[in-house]
Design a protein around this motif. Structure first.
Motif, mmCIF file in Angstrom:
data_model
loop_
_atom_site.group_PDB
_atom_site.id
_atom_site.type_symbol
_atom_site.label_atom_id
_atom_site.label_comp_id
_atom_site.label_asym_id
_atom_site.label_seq_id
_atom_site.Cartn_x
_atom_site.Cartn_y
_atom_site.Cartn_z
ATOM 1 N N ASP A 66 -8.249 9.901 3.731
ATOM 2 C CA ASP A 66 -7.580 9.447 4.951
ATOM 3 C C ASP A 66 -8.591 9.227 6.077
ATOM 4 O OD1 ASP A 66 -8.040 12.151 4.713
ATOM 5 O OD2 ASP A 66 -6.474 12.711 6.149
ATOM 6 N N ILE A 67 -9.627 10.108 6.125
ATOM 7 C CA ILE A 67 -10.656 9.921 7.160
ATOM 8 C C ILE A 67 -11.493 8.683 6.858
ATOM 9 C CG2 ILE A 67 -12.729 10.927 8.187
ATOM 10 C CD1 ILE A 67 -11.540 13.641 7.927
ATOM 11 N N ILE A 68 -11.814 8.498 5.564
ATOM 12 C CA ILE A 68 -12.613 7.318 5.188
ATOM 13 C C ILE A 68 -11.883 6.036 5.577
ATOM 14 C CG2 ILE A 68 -13.639 6.048 3.268
ATOM 15 C CD1 ILE A 68 -14.069 8.691 1.842
ATOM 16 N N VAL A 69 -10.624 5.920 5.142
ATOM 17 C CA VAL A 69 -9.860 4.703 5.431
ATOM 18 C C VAL A 69 -9.665 4.542 6.940
ATOM 19 C CG1 VAL A 69 -7.659 3.526 5.098
ATOM 20 C CG2 VAL A 69 -8.733 4.711 3.184
ATOM 21 N N TRP A 112 0.851 -1.207 0.000
ATOM 22 C CA TRP A 112 0.000 0.000 0.000
ATOM 23 C C TRP A 112 0.881 1.249 0.000
ATOM 24 C CZ3 TRP A 112 -3.446 1.123 4.946
ATOM 25 C CH2 TRP A 112 -4.061 2.379 4.817
ATOM 26 N N HIS A 113 1.824 1.283 0.919
ATOM 27 C CA HIS A 113 2.685 2.451 1.006
ATOM 28 C C HIS A 113 3.455 2.670 -0.300
ATOM 29 C CE1 HIS A 113 5.237 5.498 2.868
ATOM 30 N NE2 HIS A 113 6.250 4.914 2.216
ATOM 31 N N VAL A 114 3.982 1.580 -0.836
ATOM 32 C CA VAL A 114 4.819 1.688 -2.038
ATOM 33 C C VAL A 114 4.008 2.195 -3.227
ATOM 34 C CG1 VAL A 114 6.157 0.356 -3.740
ATOM 35 C CG2 VAL A 114 6.508 -0.015 -1.275
ATOM 36 N N VAL A 115 2.796 1.626 -3.428
ATOM 37 C CA VAL A 115 2.022 2.035 -4.609
ATOM 38 C C VAL A 115 1.578 3.494 -4.518
ATOM 39 C CG1 VAL A 115 1.194 -0.231 -5.373
ATOM 40 C CG2 VAL A 115 -0.136 1.060 -3.699
ATOM 41 N N TYR A 157 -4.820 11.486 -3.628
ATOM 42 C CA TYR A 157 -6.143 12.008 -3.302
ATOM 43 C C TYR A 157 -7.203 10.911 -3.338
ATOM 44 C CZ TYR A 157 -7.312 12.062 -8.306
ATOM 45 O OH TYR A 157 -7.551 11.695 -9.589
ATOM 46 N N GLN A 158 -6.834 9.733 -3.917
ATOM 47 C CA GLN A 158 -7.756 8.596 -3.870
ATOM 48 C C GLN A 158 -7.443 7.671 -2.702
ATOM 49 O OE1 GLN A 158 -7.387 7.150 -7.918
ATOM 50 N NE2 GLN A 158 -9.509 7.816 -8.339
ATOM 51 N N LEU A 159 -6.157 7.443 -2.486
ATOM 52 C CA LEU A 159 -5.755 6.590 -1.370
ATOM 53 C C LEU A 159 -4.520 7.206 -0.718
ATOM 54 C CD1 LEU A 159 -6.296 3.834 0.071
ATOM 55 C CD2 LEU A 159 -4.539 2.875 -1.419
#
Lengths: 266, 260
Positions: A236-239, A39-42, A51-53
């Protein structure tokens, strides 16, 4: 360990086995940890736009920020309150109806067909009706969650009680235990494992229903935070909210499972 | 005995029987399981009921224990019809131990305590512990049924029956699931308990050797529907030798009565 494998085979087995077993629970963390790294890498390399993830670190920062400002606790507290009240109510009513239909053939013939068909109504379908009836206050949300928690408890307890071994009931009859005593000493203990399975399912559904309630009509709660994150375009709030739900849902499940293991034993 | 059902001075072969069965007829839908069964068991007597499978042996016990409310004829314990609460004076040990597997041995035995005894009271606890000792399971009071062997579990069921302090203790093939050696031990154990406690026992079994070895009287059920085919008295002092020629002769007599 690999030096004289030929002669030492007998001792290698028993010695090596516990060391693997000790780390076995940690194996479940390997894949999630790897996913976080991926996740971090992508995100960091721009494969997925930030802005999406957001990056995992960003999500953690946001949660920390909400916690530090005190805002988060209000949301968590109200969501927990709804789940506890709703699940408690649903479980209580489920126990009453499950006991009645489990014990009485007439009660079962009267109620079971209706309840069996009501259980198939999806959680979201209730929301507009409950809002219409009870307004957007706490009552509607708690009742909605209660509906969710009710069905697994009802279904499991009802079948559990009806399935109590006829042979044990004969023992209760021969030794004149009486109605109340035979319920207390034979029927309820025999159906207890089923009840606990039902409660575990009920608590799980309570979390699903609280999201349904809070997404649509709430000004506070983790579900509200979730929909607020969408309105504000803050992934970030959603996740972060999703992770909070995952964490709290898991905690309650582990707690119920722990109670079950203690009560039922073995 | 047949004309005047109540009244203390019913003329029977012995003094007032603890258990009296007169003209019992029991049917399940279209099948008549028992027809015209007469039986009187005196206080402290050990009676064995034998019969081929399907002759209604277990049905007889179910009627005596009050588990079957529908039947014709009269069945009374201590002079009270089993349909009017006479069955309250009866304890039963089933073919299977039928223990509560979530409860320990002490709690399982306590199930048999009469309704007016508070199981939490010290007297009740003493009684239960005493019974656990009687059945030779001291040290197992806190064990659960899944930690017991088949023979031990069946003895817990026996203790539960004794806790009830019944006028008549009914035993429905209680040893049939046990291996030969365990079975012999359990039989001797049952005799010890019976002698020590002056209990009246009705034992149903398909094992002729067991019946003759244990009982004062062997009632042979036969036919379809079942009725009493013959009664064999076992007038041999205890302790008995299983290989006693007299016993073997009686065994043959019972076997012949069974029509084998």
């Amino acid at each position: 360990m690999a030096t004289d494998a030929g002669t030492e085979t007998r001792t290698i087995g028993p010695v090596a086995a516990p060391s693997i077993d000790r780390f076995r629970p940690l194996l479940g963390l390997v894949v999630p940890a790897a996913l976080v790294v991926v996740w971090h890498v992508v995100v960091a390399t721009g494969v997925i736009a930030a802005y999406q993830l957001p990056t995992p670190l960003r999500v953690a920062e946001t949660l920390y920020g909400l916690a530090a400002s005190g805002e988060l606790w209000g949301h968590v507290a109200i969501t927990l309150q709804r789940v506890v009240l709703g699940a408690g109510l649903g479980i209580a009513v489920g126990v009453v109806f499950g006991t009645a239909t489990g014990l009485s053939r007439t009660a079962s013939d009267l109620l079971d067909p209706l309840l069996q068909s009501l259980k198939n109504i999806p959680s979201l379908a209730w929301v507009p009706l409950f809002l219409l009836w009870f307004g957007i206050g706490e009552t509607a949300k708690v009742l909605l969650i209660a509906v969710g928690a009710f069905f697994p408890v009802y279904l499991n307890l009802s079948t559990g009680i009806a399935a109590v071994d006829e042979e044990l009931l004969e023992v209760a009859e021969v030794y004149d235990l009486g109605r109340i005593e035979s319920l207390r000493r034979v029927v309820f203990p025999a159906a207890l494992p089923d009840l606990l399975v039902g409660i575990r399912g009920g608590v799980g559904l309570a979390w699903m229903f609280v999201v349904a309630a809070e997404l649509i009509a709430a000004s506070q709660g983790i579900g509200f935070l979730l929909s607020d994150g969408r309105t504000l375009a803050r992934p970030d709030i959603i996740v972060g909210s999703i992770l909070l739900f995952a964490f709290l849902g898991n905690c309650s499940d582990v707690a119920v499972k722990e109670v079950r293991d203690r009560v039922v034993g073995r | 005995m047949s004309s005047d059902a109540d009244g203390p001075a019913t003329p029977t072969e012995s003094a007032d029987p603890v258990l009296a069965v007169d003209g019992l007829r029991k049917r399940y839908d279209d099948t008549v399981a028992l027809d015209g069964v007469d039986l009187a068991v005196a206080d402290g007597e050990f009676v064995a009921v034998v019969g081929p499978s399907g002759c209604g042996k277990s049905t007889l016990l179910r009627v005596l224990s009050g588990l079957e409310a529908e039947f014709d004829g009269r069945v009374a314990v201590d002079g009270t019809d089993v349909r009017d609460g006479g069955s309250d004076a009866v304890g039963m040990v089933f073919q299977e131990p039928r223990l509560l597997d979530w409860a320990d041995v002490r709690e399982n035995v306590a199930v048999g305590l009469p309704a007016d005894v508070d199981p939490q009271s010290p007297a009740a606890r003493d009684r239960v512990d005493d019974l656990i000792e009687t059945i030779g399971l001291d040290g197992f009071a806190e064990s659960h049924p899944d930690e017991l062997s088949g023979g031990m579990a069946q003895r817990v069921a026996l203790a539960r029956g004794l806790a009830y302090d019944p006028s008549v203790l009914l035993l429905d093939e209680p040893f049939s699931a046990l291996d030969r050696l365990t079975k012999a031990d359990q039989q001797d154990h049952l005799l010890d308990v019976w002698e020590a406690r002056d209990t009246t026992v009705v034992l149903v079994t398909h094992d002729v050797e067991e019946a003759v070895y244990l009982a004062d009287r062997v009632v042979v059920l036969g036919g379809q529907p079942g009725s009493v085919a013959s009664v064999v008295d076992v007038d041999i002092d205890r302790p008995r030798e299983r290989a006693d020629p007299e016993l073997v002769a009686l065994r043959r007599e019972v076997t012949t009565a069974l029509g084998r």
